[in-house]
Design a protein around this motif. Structure first.
Motif, PDB file in Angstrom:
ATOM      1  N   THR A 171       0.817  -1.219   0.000  1.00 12.32           N
ATOM      2  CA  THR A 171       0.000   0.000   0.000  1.00 12.32           C
ATOM      3  C   THR A 171       0.851   1.270   0.000  1.00 12.32           C
ATOM      4  OG1 THR A 171      -0.203  -0.221   2.407  1.00 12.32           O
ATOM      5  CG2 THR A 171      -2.011  -1.076   1.071  1.00 12.32           C
ATOM      6  N   GLY A 172       2.168   1.117   0.136  1.00 13.44           N
ATOM      7  CA  GLY A 172       3.040   2.269  -0.037  1.00 13.44           C
ATOM      8  C   GLY A 172       3.125   2.680  -1.495  1.00 13.44           C
ATOM      9  N   LYS A 173       2.916   1.706  -2.415  1.00 14.46           N
ATOM     10  CA  LYS A 173       2.960   1.980  -3.848  1.00 14.46           C
ATOM     11  C   LYS A 173       1.565   2.010  -4.464  1.00 14.46           C
ATOM     12  CE  LYS A 173       7.478  -0.264  -4.616  1.00 14.46           C
ATOM     13  NZ  LYS A 173       8.164  -1.388  -5.317  1.00 14.46           N
ATOM     14  N   PHE A 174       0.745   1.049  -4.075  1.00 20.61           N
ATOM     15  CA  PHE A 174      -0.588   0.915  -4.663  1.00 20.61           C
ATOM     16  C   PHE A 174      -1.627   1.342  -3.629  1.00 20.61           C
ATOM     17  CE2 PHE A 174       2.132  -1.987  -6.961  1.00 20.61           C
ATOM     18  CZ  PHE A 174       1.731  -1.839  -8.279  1.00 20.61           C
ATOM     19  N   ASN A 175      -2.041   2.604  -3.713  1.00 17.55           N
ATOM     20  CA  ASN A 175      -2.975   3.128  -2.714  1.00 17.55           C
ATOM     21  C   ASN A 175      -3.542   4.440  -3.248  1.00 17.55           C
ATOM     22  OD1 ASN A 175      -4.403   3.878  -0.470  1.00 17.55           O
ATOM     23  ND2 ASN A 175      -2.707   3.645   0.970  1.00 17.55           N
ATOM     24  N   ARG A 176      -4.802   4.402  -3.655  1.00 21.01           N
ATOM     25  CA  ARG A 176      -5.410   5.613  -4.218  1.00 21.01           C
ATOM     26  C   ARG A 176      -6.890   5.640  -3.860  1.00 21.01           C
ATOM     27  NH1 ARG A 176      -4.422   9.220  -8.646  1.00 21.01           N
ATOM     28  NH2 ARG A 176      -6.338   9.921  -9.657  1.00 21.01           N
ATOM     29  N   GLU A 177      -7.338   6.769  -3.354  1.00 21.39           N
ATOM     30  CA  GLU A 177      -8.755   6.943  -3.041  1.00 21.39           C
ATOM     31  C   GLU A 177      -9.572   6.870  -4.332  1.00 21.39           C
ATOM     32  OE1 GLU A 177     -10.364   7.239  -0.253  1.00 21.39           O
ATOM     33  OE2 GLU A 177      -8.736   7.510   1.209  1.00 21.39           O
ATOM     34  N   PRO A 178     -10.707   6.141  -4.306  1.00 19.08           N
ATOM     35  CA  PRO A 178     -11.565   6.083  -5.505  1.00 19.08           C
ATOM     36  C   PRO A 178     -12.058   7.474  -5.904  1.00 19.08           C
ATOM     37  CG  PRO A 178     -12.214   4.434  -3.877  1.00 19.08           C
ATOM     38  CD  PRO A 178     -11.224   5.334  -3.195  1.00 19.08           C
ATOM     39  N   ILE A 179     -12.117   7.698  -7.198  1.00 19.99           N
ATOM     40  CA  ILE A 179     -12.665   8.978  -7.690  1.00 19.99           C
ATOM     41  C   ILE A 179     -13.865   8.668  -8.589  1.00 19.99           C
ATOM     42  CG2 ILE A 179     -10.491  10.233  -7.568  1.00 19.99           C
ATOM     43  CD1 ILE A 179     -10.087   9.727 -10.523  1.00 19.99           C
ATOM     44  N   PRO A 180     -14.839   9.536  -8.632  1.00 20.88           N
ATOM     45  CA  PRO A 180     -16.040   9.274  -9.442  1.00 20.88           C
ATOM     46  C   PRO A 180     -15.700   9.056 -10.908  1.00 20.88           C
ATOM     47  CG  PRO A 180     -16.364  11.161  -7.983  1.00 20.88           C
ATOM     48  CD  PRO A 180     -14.910  10.816  -7.908  1.00 20.88           C
ATOM     49  N   VAL A 181     -16.445   8.136 -11.550  1.00 17.79           N
ATOM     50  CA  VAL A 181     -16.265   7.871 -12.971  1.00 17.79           C
ATOM     51  C   VAL A 181     -16.815   9.062 -13.760  1.00 17.79           C
ATOM     52  CG1 VAL A 181     -16.865   6.352 -14.879  1.00 17.79           C
ATOM     53  CG2 VAL A 181     -16.425   5.390 -12.598  1.00 17.79           C
ATOM     54  N   MET A 182     -15.950   9.697 -14.539  1.00 10.27           N
ATOM     55  CA  MET A 182     -16.329  10.947 -15.247  1.00 10.27           C
ATOM     56  C   MET A 182     -16.118  10.793 -16.756  1.00 10.27           C
ATOM     57  SD  MET A 182     -17.281  13.003 -12.786  1.00 10.27           S
ATOM     58  CE  MET A 182     -17.234  14.634 -13.495  1.00 10.27           C
ATOM     59  N   ARG A 183     -16.491   9.661 -17.332  1.00  5.29           N
ATOM     60  CA  ARG A 183     -16.296   9.457 -18.757  1.00  5.29           C
ATOM     61  C   ARG A 183     -17.328  10.264 -19.554  1.00  5.29           C
ATOM     62  NH1 ARG A 183     -17.062   4.631 -18.571  1.00  5.29           N
ATOM     63  NH2 ARG A 183     -19.021   4.428 -19.697  1.00  5.29           N
ATOM     64  N   LYS A 184     -16.854  10.984 -20.542  1.00  2.00           N
ATOM     65  CA  LYS A 184     -17.748  11.787 -21.375  1.00  2.00           C
ATOM     66  C   LYS A 184     -18.434  10.901 -22.412  1.00  2.00           C
ATOM     67  CE  LYS A 184     -14.795  15.865 -20.887  1.00  2.00           C
ATOM     68  NZ  LYS A 184     -13.893  16.825 -21.586  1.00  2.00           N
ATOM     69  N   PRO A 185     -19.624  11.309 -22.887  1.00  2.99           N
ATOM     70  CA  PRO A 185     -20.336  10.517 -23.902  1.00  2.99           C
ATOM     71  C   PRO A 185     -19.454  10.274 -25.129  1.00  2.99           C
ATOM     72  CG  PRO A 185     -21.755  12.246 -23.032  1.00  2.99           C
ATOM     73  CD  PRO A 185     -20.381  12.500 -22.468  1.00  2.99           C
ATOM     74  N   LYS A 214     -17.805  -4.536 -31.255  1.00  3.34           N
ATOM     75  CA  LYS A 214     -17.694  -3.495 -32.274  1.00  3.34           C
ATOM     76  C   LYS A 214     -18.733  -2.389 -32.073  1.00  3.34           C
ATOM     77  CE  LYS A 214     -14.594  -6.011 -34.506  1.00  3.34           C
ATOM     78  NZ  LYS A 214     -13.171  -5.635 -34.557  1.00  3.34           N
ATOM     79  N   ASP A 215     -19.687  -2.628 -31.147  1.00  2.00           N
ATOM     80  CA  ASP A 215     -20.819  -1.712 -31.003  1.00  2.00           C
ATOM     81  C   ASP A 215     -20.611  -0.630 -29.949  1.00  2.00           C
ATOM     82  OD1 ASP A 215     -20.794  -3.985 -29.303  1.00  2.00           O
ATOM     83  OD2 ASP A 215     -22.845  -3.565 -28.656  1.00  2.00           O
ATOM     84  N   ILE A 216     -19.511  -0.695 -29.153  1.00  2.00           N
ATOM     85  CA  ILE A 216     -19.252   0.342 -28.156  1.00  2.00           C
ATOM     86  C   ILE A 216     -17.797   0.785 -28.262  1.00  2.00           C
ATOM     87  CG2 ILE A 216     -21.025  -0.477 -26.522  1.00  2.00           C
ATOM     88  CD1 ILE A 216     -18.763  -1.746 -24.878  1.00  2.00           C
ATOM     89  N   PRO A 217     -17.501   2.042 -27.891  1.00  2.00           N
ATOM     90  CA  PRO A 217     -16.110   2.521 -27.919  1.00  2.00           C
ATOM     91  C   PRO A 217     -15.344   1.974 -26.713  1.00  2.00           C
ATOM     92  CG  PRO A 217     -17.546   4.254 -27.125  1.00  2.00           C
ATOM     93  CD  PRO A 217     -18.443   3.104 -27.485  1.00  2.00           C
TER      94      PRO A 217
END
Length: 361
Positions: A171-185, A214-217
């Motif tokens: 957890t000294g290397k891999f440790n990050r607070e979750p952030i909201p998913v903000m993907r644009k359309p 093939k139907d989603i980016p």
């Protein structure tokens, strides 16, 4: 002042793998003991991260020649006045079982399920493991409940003394607070996978699923190298897939935040360090429904069957359309890691096991 007890840690080498990473992490923190490290060959990809009080390399040209160094290991044990031996991985364990005197406790870590192991499809590998265990019963530490039960059922052995000791994430290397998913359309749904390119990791299943998307980016970056790299490169090019083989990198914690979903399609695992690292970084998980993955992540992940790539493709479409589920997994997955799978949890359990074994001496 009481003299420190001496623990001898024996492992095949220090190539970068789950077992090796765990040993390096433990050695940095197990200061109440004198730690002697023995390897079967000199490979060390950790450099100065590997710490010890004494080190010996047996310089085996082939692991099949392990009987030639039984006497050498016995001499090291006597010279260093070893109080307990902890073995990791197959050949180190077999050697230890034939070398460690009966009055010295022997602890063995089992890192992977045997049922699906390619190596254990060789009958003589199974027989040597069974014979060595019967010759010198050791305390078995499984990295998961499934791994522990599978070891004894596969080899048809009666357990002597067993414990579950989960792997841990740094957890000294891999440790990050979750952030909201903000993907644009219309923005690509960015997936990531981490693992060596070999049959066990089953990356071909992911590639087959991407042929159906093939139907989603959507895109996929796979970190790792190995024997199947050229095969995968040809398949990706032939099918014009939005997949990149990224090779091995040293800055994975800096790269993971750029992805929306962590994907693994392994046929089998012991207890995946890559999955723990992704969860600690707040990445939502989409995993094959194998027993060790469900034990690791429980309800904090989504799972797919390995019976048909269409099942994986449908799960990816669902998560693309439901960012609220991604956010939920991101939060609950990280909470699960911090509650169960840190170095502090691992050390606390390991210290109890060592104390119990040494109390009988």
């Amino acid at each position: 002042m009481n003299q420190k007890k001496t623990i001898l840690h024996i492992i095949q080498n220090f190539g970068r793998g789950g077992a090796e990473t765990a040993v390096v992490g433990v050695l940095k923190n197990l200061h109440e003991y004198r730690n002697v490290v023995v390897t079967l060959d000199p490979l060390n990809q950790f450099g100065d991260e590997l710490t010890y009080d004494a080190y010996y390399c047996l310089n085996l040209k082939s692991y099949y020649l392990f009987p030639t160094v039984i006497g050498t290991l016995k001499k090291i044990i006597r010279k260093e006045k070893v109080d307990l031996v902890h073995s990791q991985l197959y050949w180190s364990t077999v050697l230890a079982r034939f070398s460690v005197p009966k009055h010295i406790p022997l602890v063995t870590s089992i890192q992977a399920s045997l049922t699906n192991s390619v190596e254990y499809k060789k009958g003589w590998i199974c027989q040597l493991d069974k014979m060595s265990y019967r010759f010198r019963k050791s305390t078995i530490l499984g990295v998961s409940e499934h791994t522990l039960m599978d070891y004894f059922s596969f080899l048809r052995l009666q357990p002597h003394d067993t414990h579950v000791l989960y792997n841990f994430v740094d957890t000294g290397k891999f440790n990050r607070e979750p952030i909201p998913v903000m993907r644009k359309p219309g923005e690509p749904f960015r997936l990531v996978s981490v693992g060596n390119l070999k049959p066990q990791k089953n990356q071909q299943f992911m590639l087959d699923a991407f042929r159906l998307l093939k139907d989603i980016p959507v895109s996929l970056d796979i970190y790792g190298d190995g024997q199947l790299q050229e095969t995968f490169e040809r398949f990706i090019q032939m099918n014009n897939l939005p997949v990149r083989l990224m090779g091995k990198v040293n800055n994975l914690p800096e790269r993971l935040p750029g992805y929306d979903l962590f994907l693994m399609s392994s046929w089998y695992e012991g207890f995946s360090l890559a999955v723990l690292e992704g969860m600690a970084m707040g990445k939502p998980m989409l995993l094959s429904d194998i027993p060790t993955f469900t034990e690791q992540a429980d309800s904090t992940a989504e799972y797919f069957s390995l019976s048909n790539p269409e099942n994986l493709a449908e799960k990816i479409r669902f998560l693309y359309q439901h960012p609220e589920r991604l956010q939920e997994m991101s939060v609950t997955g990280r909470e699960r890691v911090m509650r169960l799978y840190t170095l502090q949890h691992h050390l606390q359990a390991l210290r109890k096991i060592y104390a119990k074994e040494l109390s009988g001496r």
